[in-house]
Design a protein around this motif. Sequence first.
Motif, PDB file in Angstrom:
ATOM      1  N   VAL A  64       0.391  -1.319   0.090  1.00  0.00           N
ATOM      2  CA  VAL A  64       0.131  -0.085   0.136  1.00  0.00           C
ATOM      3  C   VAL A  64       0.948   1.513   0.200  1.00  0.00           C
ATOM      4  O   VAL A  64       1.143   2.367  -0.889  1.00  0.00           O
ATOM      5  CB  VAL A  64      -0.531   0.150   0.872  1.00  0.00           C
ATOM      6  N   GLU A  65       1.789   1.382   0.446  1.00  0.00           N
ATOM      7  CA  GLU A  65       2.743   2.101   0.436  1.00  0.00           C
ATOM      8  C   GLU A  65       3.987   2.444  -0.849  1.00  0.00           C
ATOM      9  O   GLU A  65       3.776   3.828  -0.145  1.00  0.00           O
ATOM     10  CB  GLU A  65       3.557   2.117   1.767  1.00  0.00           C
ATOM     11  N   GLU A  66       3.857   1.335  -0.743  1.00  0.00           N
ATOM     12  CA  GLU A  66       5.103   1.025  -2.155  1.00  0.00           C
ATOM     13  C   GLU A  66       4.572   1.936  -3.474  1.00  0.00           C
ATOM     14  O   GLU A  66       5.255   2.536  -3.236  1.00  0.00           O
ATOM     15  CB  GLU A  66       5.540   0.035  -2.070  1.00  0.00           C
ATOM     16  N   ILE A  67       3.391   1.911  -2.897  1.00  0.00           N
ATOM     17  CA  ILE A  67       2.205   2.743  -4.909  1.00  0.00           C
ATOM     18  C   ILE A  67       2.384   4.031  -4.714  1.00  0.00           C
ATOM     19  O   ILE A  67       2.619   4.560  -5.614  1.00  0.00           O
ATOM     20  CB  ILE A  67       0.828   1.813  -4.719  1.00  0.00           C
ATOM     21  N   PHE A  68       2.496   4.640  -3.581  1.00  0.00           N
ATOM     22  CA  PHE A  68       1.837   6.272  -3.021  1.00  0.00           C
ATOM     23  C   PHE A  68       2.043   6.445  -1.645  1.00  0.00           C
ATOM     24  O   PHE A  68       1.239   6.026  -1.168  1.00  0.00           O
ATOM     25  CB  PHE A  68       0.787   6.104  -4.026  1.00  0.00           C
ATOM     26  N   PRO A  69       2.581   7.848  -1.676  1.00  0.00           N
ATOM     27  CA  PRO A  69       3.550   8.687  -2.072  1.00  0.00           C
ATOM     28  C   PRO A  69       4.787   8.467  -2.143  1.00  0.00           C
ATOM     29  O   PRO A  69       5.083   7.970  -1.275  1.00  0.00           O
ATOM     30  CB  PRO A  69       2.441  10.190  -1.733  1.00  0.00           C
ATOM     31  N   ARG A  70       5.441   8.091  -3.230  1.00  0.00           N
ATOM     32  CA  ARG A  70       7.195   8.086  -2.933  1.00  0.00           C
ATOM     33  C   ARG A  70       8.147   8.395  -4.747  1.00  0.00           C
ATOM     34  O   ARG A  70       6.702   8.718  -5.202  1.00  0.00           O
ATOM     35  CB  ARG A  70       7.146   6.707  -2.920  1.00  0.00           C
ATOM     36  N   HIS A  71       8.977   8.461  -4.532  1.00  0.00           N
ATOM     37  CA  HIS A  71       9.770   9.560  -5.964  1.00  0.00           C
ATOM     38  C   HIS A  71       8.868   7.703  -6.771  1.00  0.00           C
ATOM     39  O   HIS A  71       9.234   6.903  -6.344  1.00  0.00           O
ATOM     40  CB  HIS A  71      11.341   9.341  -6.025  1.00  0.00           C
ATOM     41  N   GLY A  72       9.024   8.407  -8.256  1.00  0.00           N
ATOM     42  CA  GLY A  72       8.341   7.676  -9.131  1.00  0.00           C
ATOM     43  C   GLY A  72       6.883   7.205  -8.993  1.00  0.00           C
ATOM     44  O   GLY A  72       6.092   5.818  -9.934  1.00  0.00           O
ATOM     45  N   SER A  73       6.524   7.906  -7.910  1.00  0.00           N
ATOM     46  CA  SER A  73       4.696   7.367  -8.406  1.00  0.00           C
ATOM     47  C   SER A  73       3.864   9.117  -8.332  1.00  0.00           C
ATOM     48  O   SER A  73       4.291   9.737  -8.445  1.00  0.00           O
ATOM     49  CB  SER A  73       4.460   7.087  -6.705  1.00  0.00           C
TER      50      SER A  73
END
Length: 273
Positions: A64-73
């Motif tokens: 869940v956290e890997e999808i958004f928000p982070r760079h490349g998202s």
Amino acid sequence: MDELTRDFSDSPALRYLEAAQQILTQIRKTQMPVIEAAARICADSIAAGGLVHLFGTGHSRIPVEEIFPRHGSFPGFHPIVELSLTNHTQVVGANGQRQAMYLEKLEGFGEVILRNFVFRAQDSMIVFSNGGVNGVVIDVALGAKRRGLPVIAVLSLAHSLASPVRHSSGKRLGEIADVTIDNCSPVGDAMVSIDGLATPVGPGSSIGYVAVVNMLKCLVAEELVRRGKPPLVLTSAALIGSEASAELFDRTYDDYRARLAQVYGCPSGETAE
């Protein structure tokens, strides 16, 4: 033995890498059609100004956290992480993991969580659960279906089929979803046996989860571009410079805020584009 000359050929660390590579190989061989199908559902939601809601409990909050928000998202995905169902807080003591593991089995709790949000016809839902049998994730999947949302499940098919059904519906998560993606981790999740240790170590589902969601994210971005609606992507200053990165950050978060206002039933003066 000098560490520089040690024979690592049978190292448990390398055996973990080999098992992880097998997961990635299996995903590549078997899951591309369903990941493509899931990407189309997500792109439909985002292109229409809607949201792809994301839900998982315990360690299944990781994708869940890997999808958004982070760079490349990019905006369009709505992470729902219920702190009472994770170990974001403490492992033992007040708000501990023992309580979280009890609550995630509690049938009816998922509907209580969904009651906080307004879901619209253009939205969709992804539910992450390695086993796909606990009460809360089944509640969420069934609740999303009742609200007319397409449901995508990401789970370990082997582990789910080896787990007894717990929900009164008599269903596992994969039996509810419109599209089911197998993270290809093994029964029991842990993958490496150690001499002198009765049970294996080194869980593999995180490898499968992270691979699947980033494959999905890339496909969704490609599809949005193809439709003439390229997403605003959070991008590191190391790639585009501090000023451009900060400006893109603000635009991305503004877009997300405009989309998110709708889930609380609040009219927004902004338009997600």
